[in-house]
Scaffold this motif. Structure first.
Motif, short mmCIF file in Angstrom:
data_model
loop_
_atom_site.label_atom_id
_atom_site.label_comp_id
_atom_site.label_asym_id
_atom_site.label_seq_id
_atom_site.Cartn_x
_atom_site.Cartn_y
_atom_site.Cartn_z
N MET A 1 0.79 -1.33 -0.30
CA MET A 1 0.03 -0.26 0.17
C MET A 1 0.93 1.38 0.17
N ILE A 2 0.77 2.05 -1.50
CA ILE A 2 1.40 2.71 -0.87
C ILE A 2 0.83 4.01 -0.19
N GLU A 3 1.28 5.62 0.71
CA GLU A 3 1.05 6.51 1.56
C GLU A 3 1.49 7.38 0.55
N ARG A 4 0.17 7.92 0.35
CA ARG A 4 1.22 9.56 -0.01
C ARG A 4 1.08 11.07 1.08
N GLY A 5 1.89 11.75 1.29
CA GLY A 5 1.74 12.72 2.11
C GLY A 5 2.64 11.84 3.32
N SER A 6 3.53 10.57 3.07
CA SER A 6 3.07 10.36 4.39
C SER A 6 4.89 10.51 4.92
N GLY A 7 5.73 11.33 4.12
CA GLY A 7 7.39 11.55 4.42
C GLY A 7 8.27 11.10 3.49
N VAL A 8 7.69 9.76 3.17
CA VAL A 8 8.60 8.63 2.49
C VAL A 8 8.09 8.78 0.80
N ALA A 9 9.07 9.35 0.49
CA ALA A 9 9.08 9.50 -1.01
C ALA A 9 8.16 8.15 -1.83
N VAL A 10 7.86 8.17 -2.53
CA VAL A 10 6.36 7.10 -3.37
C VAL A 10 7.62 6.14 -4.16
N TRP A 11 8.35 6.78 -4.54
CA TRP A 11 9.24 5.01 -5.02
C TRP A 11 10.09 4.51 -4.07
N ARG A 12 10.46 5.28 -2.73
CA ARG A 12 10.95 4.85 -1.76
C ARG A 12 10.07 3.67 -1.30
N GLN A 13 8.62 3.86 -1.61
CA GLN A 13 7.85 2.80 -0.95
C GLN A 13 7.69 1.94 -1.34
N ILE A 14 8.06 1.66 -3.44
CA ILE A 14 7.78 0.87 -4.22
C ILE A 14 9.17 0.21 -3.85
N GLU A 15 10.57 0.60 -3.85
CA GLU A 15 11.27 -0.07 -3.42
C GLU A 15 11.02 -1.20 -2.06
N ASN A 16 11.35 -0.92 -0.96
CA ASN A 16 10.86 -1.45 0.27
C ASN A 16 9.39 -2.26 -0.02
N SER A 17 8.93 -2.18 -0.56
CA SER A 17 7.40 -2.98 -1.23
C SER A 17 8.26 -4.48 -1.90
N LEU A 18 9.02 -4.13 -2.47
CA LEU A 18 9.22 -4.73 -4.02
C LEU A 18 10.49 -5.30 -2.96
N ALA A 19 11.64 -5.47 -2.07
CA ALA A 19 12.40 -5.69 -1.00
C ALA A 19 11.93 -6.43 -0.15
N GLU A 20 10.90 -6.33 -0.37
CA GLU A 20 10.21 -7.33 1.12
C GLU A 20 9.42 -8.33 0.83
N GLN A 21 9.41 -8.20 -0.22
CA GLN A 21 8.77 -9.67 -1.42
C GLN A 21 9.59 -10.74 -1.58
N ILE A 22 11.38 -9.62 -1.83
CA ILE A 22 11.83 -10.82 -2.14
C ILE A 22 12.26 -11.68 -0.65
N ALA A 23 12.36 -10.61 0.23
CA ALA A 23 12.81 -11.37 1.46
C ALA A 23 11.86 -12.21 2.10
N VAL A 24 10.90 -12.21 1.93
CA VAL A 24 9.74 -13.38 2.32
C VAL A 24 9.05 -14.38 1.10
N GLY A 25 9.84 -13.96 0.06
CA GLY A 25 9.76 -15.15 -1.03
C GLY A 25 8.98 -15.36 -1.72
N ALA A 26 7.53 -14.52 -1.78
CA ALA A 26 7.05 -13.69 -2.94
C ALA A 26 7.44 -13.53 -3.96
N LEU A 27 8.27 -13.07 -4.44
CA LEU A 27 9.39 -13.08 -5.79
C LEU A 27 10.40 -13.34 -5.15
N ARG A 28 10.55 -14.36 -5.92
CA ARG A 28 11.49 -15.48 -5.90
C ARG A 28 12.83 -15.54 -6.70
N ALA A 29 13.83 -16.26 -6.43
CA ALA A 29 15.31 -16.11 -7.28
C ALA A 29 15.09 -16.66 -7.78
#
Length: 240
Positions: A1-29
């Motif tokens: 979920m992207i939160e605009r106006g949260s103080g964190v850049a949207v692209w950074r939120q997307i980066e973190n979201s994708l990184a988290e999906q990789i970390a938990v295996g939702a996006l596999r090696a």
């Protein structure tokens, strides 16, 4: 979920979201990432925003781009052996990986009680402090702060800067071998310095390793604190 106006850049939120999906295996090696257009539609942003987030993940070593094929989840975590004789360059060479060390800074500091005890010097005695940044296949994998007794190793920073190796630098002082007395490994959140050096989010844990190396007579030669990018490195404990 992207939160605009949260103080964190949207692209950074997307980066973190994708990184988290990789970390938990939702996006596999080895899995191919959805296209920029698909990701833009998923996150309700433009393709430029997606491009920036993906580029950052490529820099972090979590994704790789294959020309003509697409972007894939990186699938080659680097094994870093920690043993009685831990050597960065040998570790990487054994895996046919190109590596390099940059000297970020060097200075002289007085030994506090902890460092004096570890390096067997008097409190207040000068220590050489060297900060380094290690890359493997052009990816930053760790940064470290190393301490050496200044009286025993005069001019070591210049030698280390030239040799780019602790082993070769110590050889200049007649130390042809040294062993690891201990390695203490913890996982912790990075401080601001580590975030800057490793290029990781402040909520991404790092592998924090404290280590002490001694010469064949058991005299301490170097104490170090190393922060490894846990997304890129897995530590392998070996007996030898």
């Amino acid at each position: 979920m992207i939160e605009r106006g949260s103080g964190v850049a949207v692209w950074r939120q997307i980066e973190n979201s994708l990184a988290e999906q990789i970390a938990v295996g939702a996006l596999r090696a080895g899995e191919r990432l959805p296209t920029e257009l698909q990701l833009a539609e998923r996150f309700c942003v433009n393709r430029h925003t997606i491009r920036r987030a993906v580029a950052t993940l490529v820099e972090r070593g979590l994704l790789r781009v294959e020309q003509g094929r697409g972007t894939f989840v990186q699938d080659n975590a680097i094994d870093y052996a920690i043993s009685k004789r831990t050597r960065f360059s040998q570790n990487m060479a054994s895996q046919n990986l190109n590596s390099d060390i940059d000297i970020l800074a060097s200075d002289t500091v007085p030994a506090n009680a902890e460092l004096a005890d570890l390096l067997q010097v008097a409190v207040g005695e000068p220590l050489l402090r060297i900060k380094t940044l290690s890359r493997v296949e052009l990816r930053v994998v760790d940064w470290a702060t190393l301490f050496f007794p200044a009286a025993r190793f005069p001019g070591l920073p210049e030698i280390y800067r030239r040799e780019r190796s602790v082993t070769r630098a110590l050889a200049h002082f007649g130390i042809d071998d040294y062993t690891r007395r201990f390695s203490r490994v913890t996982a912790r959140l990075p401080d601001s310095e580590t975030v800057d050096y490793l290029g990781i989010p402040k909520n991404r844990p790092v592998l924090h390793v404290k280590s002490l190396n001694v010469d064949p007579q058991g005299r301490p030669v170097q104490y170090g604190v190393t922060c490894f990018n846990g997304d890129l490195v897995q530590l392998v404990m070996e007996d030898a």
